[in-house]
Motif scaffolding. Structure first.
Motif, PDB file in Angstrom:
ATOM      1  N   ARG A  10     -10.875 -50.625  16.937  1.00  0.00           N
ATOM      2  CA  ARG A  10      -9.451 -50.610  17.171  1.00  0.00           C
ATOM      3  C   ARG A  10      -8.624 -50.135  15.989  1.00  0.00           C
ATOM      4  O   ARG A  10      -7.428 -50.317  15.938  1.00  0.00           O
ATOM      5  CB  ARG A  10      -8.977 -52.000  17.631  1.00  0.00           C
ATOM      6  CG  ARG A  10      -7.640 -51.998  18.320  1.00  0.00           C
ATOM      7  CD  ARG A  10      -7.608 -51.178  19.549  1.00  0.00           C
ATOM      8  NE  ARG A  10      -8.339 -51.801  20.625  1.00  0.00           N
ATOM      9  CZ  ARG A  10      -8.651 -51.183  21.744  1.00  0.00           C
ATOM     10  NH1 ARG A  10      -8.342 -49.945  21.912  1.00  0.00           N
ATOM     11  NH2 ARG A  10      -9.315 -51.792  22.687  1.00  0.00           N
ATOM     12  N   ARG A  12      -6.497 -47.428  14.406  1.00  0.00           N
ATOM     13  CA  ARG A  12      -5.762 -46.410  15.137  1.00  0.00           C
ATOM     14  C   ARG A  12      -5.040 -45.450  14.218  1.00  0.00           C
ATOM     15  O   ARG A  12      -5.531 -45.026  13.211  1.00  0.00           O
ATOM     16  CB  ARG A  12      -4.746 -47.068  16.078  1.00  0.00           C
ATOM     17  CG  ARG A  12      -5.342 -48.055  17.042  1.00  0.00           C
ATOM     18  CD  ARG A  12      -6.355 -47.413  17.984  1.00  0.00           C
ATOM     19  NE  ARG A  12      -6.797 -48.405  18.909  1.00  0.00           N
ATOM     20  CZ  ARG A  12      -6.259 -48.599  20.097  1.00  0.00           C
ATOM     21  NH1 ARG A  12      -5.315 -47.860  20.517  1.00  0.00           N
ATOM     22  NH2 ARG A  12      -6.700 -49.547  20.876  1.00  0.00           N
ATOM     23  N   ASP A  13      -3.764 -45.171  14.592  1.00  0.00           N
ATOM     24  CA  ASP A  13      -3.053 -44.128  13.879  1.00  0.00           C
ATOM     25  C   ASP A  13      -2.063 -44.697  12.885  1.00  0.00           C
ATOM     26  O   ASP A  13      -1.856 -45.879  12.784  1.00  0.00           O
ATOM     27  CB  ASP A  13      -2.286 -43.243  14.880  1.00  0.00           C
ATOM     28  CG  ASP A  13      -1.026 -43.904  15.381  1.00  0.00           C
ATOM     29  OD1 ASP A  13      -0.052 -43.179  15.609  1.00  0.00           O
ATOM     30  OD2 ASP A  13      -0.999 -45.128  15.552  1.00  0.00           O
ATOM     31  N   GLY A 120      -0.302 -46.547  18.609  1.00  0.00           N
ATOM     32  CA  GLY A 120      -1.635 -46.389  18.037  1.00  0.00           C
ATOM     33  C   GLY A 120      -2.678 -46.564  19.110  1.00  0.00           C
ATOM     34  O   GLY A 120      -3.620 -47.339  18.968  1.00  0.00           O
ATOM     35  N   ASP A 141       0.078 -42.022  20.008  1.00  0.00           N
ATOM     36  CA  ASP A 141      -0.795 -42.011  18.850  1.00  0.00           C
ATOM     37  C   ASP A 141      -0.423 -40.820  17.978  1.00  0.00           C
ATOM     38  O   ASP A 141       0.049 -39.792  18.483  1.00  0.00           O
ATOM     39  CB  ASP A 141      -2.267 -41.902  19.273  1.00  0.00           C
ATOM     40  CG  ASP A 141      -3.220 -42.391  18.190  1.00  0.00           C
ATOM     41  OD1 ASP A 141      -3.818 -43.464  18.368  1.00  0.00           O
ATOM     42  OD2 ASP A 141      -3.356 -41.697  17.172  1.00  0.00           O
ATOM     43  N   SER A 179       0.336 -53.173  20.216  1.00  0.00           N
ATOM     44  CA  SER A 179      -0.429 -52.378  19.260  1.00  0.00           C
ATOM     45  C   SER A 179      -1.620 -53.192  18.803  1.00  0.00           C
ATOM     46  O   SER A 179      -1.468 -54.183  18.089  1.00  0.00           O
ATOM     47  CB  SER A 179       0.440 -51.994  18.057  1.00  0.00           C
ATOM     48  OG  SER A 179      -0.267 -51.155  17.176  1.00  0.00           O
ATOM     49  N   GLY A 182      -3.091 -50.844  15.597  1.00  0.00           N
ATOM     50  CA  GLY A 182      -2.561 -49.499  15.486  1.00  0.00           C
ATOM     51  C   GLY A 182      -1.389 -49.413  14.534  1.00  0.00           C
ATOM     52  O   GLY A 182      -0.530 -50.293  14.497  1.00  0.00           O
TER      53      GLY A 182
END
Length: 310
Positions: A10, A12-13, A120, A141, A179, A182
């Protein structure tokens, strides 16, 4: 969220200050995917391994580095963690806490017809689960390559490549935001992101986000007994940075103490309704990076913040 420093599902961005700003009045429901910038550091054939260090890294440097890292490493990430995450599950972190049981966004039967922003989103597993409950998710994302994986898996909801610090949506566009590891662990100014999320939420809306539990930063990223001894100061907020031979950051994670996270939520105009620290369940035998049943049984690994917009 666990990323390079604490590799786990998990991650993310991160928002990118280099992305062009979009009209915030846009309420598009069509997929928006930009072509990614090309980065060669730590990703090109023959490139030297990046140097891991602790140093300051600002908003622009952090976001640029992390956008490149996730575009380069999305394929490997989905191969390594895709089975754990599934195609349409909503998992809050490495412990495996599932939204089906947690109901942090509310009972599943109440999600029908709700506009939900996932920040994210990666391959949009959480959005896919939300859509199955009758919600209207939008999966956002920063990473172009992560969103390509979302397209590969499929779904009928929009995919938006955008900066979490400059959301391309009108005020009060969503009922809920979520999120799962993220954006927030990777940004130098989390309040900026949280204020943007509050802006696009309707009054009475809820934001739920999970991050690596701050206490983990005081321990080494080792799954065995060697990972149970404090190796650094919990109060050291210096970012973790991986940089290339020229000193250019290619990956950045930012540490906030638990108190910092609470103050960030309040400073952004939210009310903190709950703070969830999932226990490691007996069924979860997974071990990767600094995550393991041994450590999970003794120290928390994830912190989930449930925030209300009054």
């Amino acid at each position: 969220m666990p990323g390079r420093r604490s590799a786990a599902p998990r991650a993310r961005d991160a928002p990118s200050a280099t992305l062009p700003a979009r009209d915030r009045k846009s309420t598009t429901r069509e997929p928006i995917i930009q072509e990614p910038e090309v980065f060669h550091a730590s990703g090109a054939p023959g490139a030297a391994e990046p140097e891991a260090t602790r140093r300051e890294a600002g908003v622009t440097e952090s976001s640029r580095a992390n956008r490149g890292w996730w575009d380069r490493n999305a394929d490997e990430y989905q191969v390594e963690h895709g089975t754990f995450l599934g195609d349409d599950r909503f998992v809050w972190g490495p412990e495996g806490l599932d939204e089906v049981e947690a109901e942090l966004l509310g009972p599943p039967e109440d999600l029908g017809g709700k506009d939900v922003l996932e920040i994210g989103a990666g391959a949009a597993q959480c959005s896919r689960w939300l859509a199955a409950q009758g919600a209207r998710p939008v999966a956002l994302d920063l990473s172009h390559r992560q969103l390509q994986h979302a397209l590969r898996i499929g779904g009928t909801f929009p995919l938006v490549q955008a900066d979490a610090a400059a959301l391309p949506f009108a005020d009060a566009s969503f009922d809920l935001a979520c999120s799962a590891y993220g954006a927030l662990p990777f940004v130098a100014d989390p309040v900026l992101v949280l204020r943007e999320v509050r802006r696009v939420l309707r009054p009475g809306g809820r934001l739920v986000f999970s991050v690596t539990h701050p206490i983990r930063w005081a321990f080494p990223d080792e799954p065995g007994p060697e990972g149970l001894s404090v190796s650094g100061s919990y109060f050291d907020r210096t970012p973790y940075v991986e940089q290339d031979e020229s000193g250019r950051a290619v990956y950045v994670e930012h540490h906030r103490t638990l108190g910092d996270r609470v103050r960030d939520v309040v400073a952004a105009g939210f009310r903190l309704a709950d703070l969830v620290e999932p226990e490691w369940p007996a069924w979860n035998s997974s071990e990767w990076g600094g995550w393991s049943p041994l450590r999970g049984a003794l120290i928390p690994g994830t912190a989930i913040f449930v925030c209300e917009r009054d």
